[in-house]
Design an enzyme around this catalytic site. Structure first.
Site, mmCIF file in Angstrom:
data_model
loop_
_atom_site.group_PDB
_atom_site.id
_atom_site.type_symbol
_atom_site.label_atom_id
_atom_site.label_comp_id
_atom_site.label_asym_id
_atom_site.label_seq_id
_atom_site.Cartn_x
_atom_site.Cartn_y
_atom_site.Cartn_z
ATOM 1 N N LEU A 208 43.589 45.799 37.446
ATOM 2 C CA LEU A 208 43.559 46.028 38.822
ATOM 3 C C LEU A 208 43.877 47.584 39.135
ATOM 4 C CD1 LEU A 208 45.232 42.966 40.067
ATOM 5 C CD2 LEU A 208 42.925 43.450 40.610
ATOM 6 N N HIS A 209 43.104 48.366 39.810
ATOM 7 C CA HIS A 209 43.426 49.919 40.218
ATOM 8 C C HIS A 209 43.073 49.972 41.689
ATOM 9 C CE1 HIS A 209 39.328 50.742 39.157
ATOM 10 N NE2 HIS A 209 39.568 51.646 39.679
#
Ligand code: UD1
Length: 363
Positions: A208-209
């Site tokens: 996740l970014h």
């Protein structure tokens, strides 16, 4: 033919590698092609940049513009200023940009303002979500580019809808998949495999970014809670992007099943993807890789610029409400996840098609 190739951020390195191989292949077949590789420096940690150059045998960049951290505007401006100097000092026939990162857009603007032609690889995809910086990068780049290399026919339709002439659009397939297929037999077991006692199809892999998912720590925390509550005790491996790491460290989460690690190399990360029970992500590129490897993937986003990974592949868009995670995991554990197929021309030969086309245009 003289080319300037741009690479700035992690997914760019993966996409430019097969293009360089295809150029070298064409050169050994007698074609006269010169290229200059420009690294903008957008990603600079060795785990986000150098490792990819080494593993994918990408030659040292001819120049690194050193434009690292900053706001969107600071990054764009820094890259534009530095790349303008570079392009004036080293004129070229064509600037080749890949993907949708800030470097892609910034270098396209500079090139066109210096009357230099631009080719965009992975052109025409759209999420229609202007809250994503990548969507703005795609739109601007595609307004300016001269040649468009697309991963799907749908991307070509989007370009035609904005008035691009058919003869400038080339449906060639997906260079990211070129890299995947040519390296699949080199995937490398990471040290954490033994350390966490992992078993095939008995762990989840998570990345996740995106600012919308990680910048508000509470959201990130809810995702993690939902996953851990519904994962039947399996380990969840979370190679953590620098953006996410900064926020995650403030959340004070420590759960035995959640295995945090720094960003993995390409060969190690994809070793884990290939053997995962499922991948949870907000990345676009990873949904393409899971599609080709037939691994269930759920995307924590409300939209995607890669609908083929859903319509044809193994990806499902589950949205950004953490409550969507439980039913998705139930479906996975009930063995009801779709199997998926591989999109047209994602066959490992896209970069050869691109270079072949460029030779036709420029020679
Ligand atoms: C960028 C791309 C995104 C891509 C992602 C893959 C844009 C707009 N976004 O997002 O499309 O999916 O890369 O990783 O171009 N940072 C470090 N070390 C690094 C790189 C970044 O600490 O090597 C920090 C930066 O200082 C910044 C944050 O991470 O605070 C975000 O980096 P940035 O390049 O702005 O965007 P990404 O989120 O990496």
């Amino acid at each position: 033919m003289k080319l300037t190739l741009i690479a700035g951020a992690r997914p760019n390195f993966i996409k430019i590698a097969p293009v360089i191989n295809a150029i070298n292949h064409a050169k050994s077949g007698g074609h006269k092609i010169q290229y200059r590789l420009v690294h903008t420096g957008q990603h600079y940690d060795s785990t986000m940049s150098e490792t990819f150059f080494k593993e994918l045998n990408i030659p040292e960049p001819d120049i690194n513009l050193g434009c690292g951290s900053g706001t969107q505007a600071e990054q764009t401006a820094a890259i534009m200023i530095a790349f303008e100097k570079e392009l004036i000092a080293n004129p070229t026939d064509l600037v080749v940009v890949v993907g949708d990162v800030t470097s892609t857009m910034a270098c396209s603007i500079v090139a066109k303002k210096l009357n230099t032609k631009v080719a965009h690889i992975e052109a025409g995809i759209r999420s229609y979500d202007l809250t994503m910086p990548e969507e703005i990068n795609r739109m601007v780049t595609d307004c300016l580019a001269d040649y468009f290399f697309t991963t799907t026919k749908w991307a070509g339709k989007n370009l035609k809808a904005m008035g691009v002439n058919d003869n400038r659009i080339f449906f060639v397939g997906n260079v990211m998949i070129d890299t995947l297929l040519s390296n699949q037999n080199r995937f490398k077991k990471p040290a954490l495999w033994e350390e966490f006692n992992l078993k095939e199809k008995s762990y989840l892999l998570m990345t996740l970014h995106r600012p919308a998912n990680v910048d508000a720590g509470n959201k990130l925390k809810s995702y993690i809670n939902e996953i851990l509550t519904n994962v039947h005790g399996l380990p969840v491996i979370f190679p953590i992007h620098p953006r996410t790491a900064k926020i995650f460290s403030e959340l004070g989460i420590s759960e035995p099943n959640l295995k945090i690690t720094s960003p993995l190399s390409y060969l190690e990360f994809n070793y884990l993807v290939e053997r995962a029970k499922a991948v949870v992500t907000d990345s676009g590129g990873i949904t393409e890789e899971t599609t080709v490897m037939g691994v269930p993937c759920f995307t924590l986003r409300d939209n995607t610029e890669r609908p083929e990974t859903i319509e044809i592949g193994t990806n499902e868009l589950i949205g950004t409400n953490p409550s969507a995670i439980k039913p998705a995991l139930e479906k996975l554990f009930a063995g009801q996840w779709k199997r998926g197929n591989i999109p047209e021309l994602w066959d490992g030969k896209s970069a050869d098609r691109i270079v072949g086309q460029l030779i036709e245009i420029f020679n």
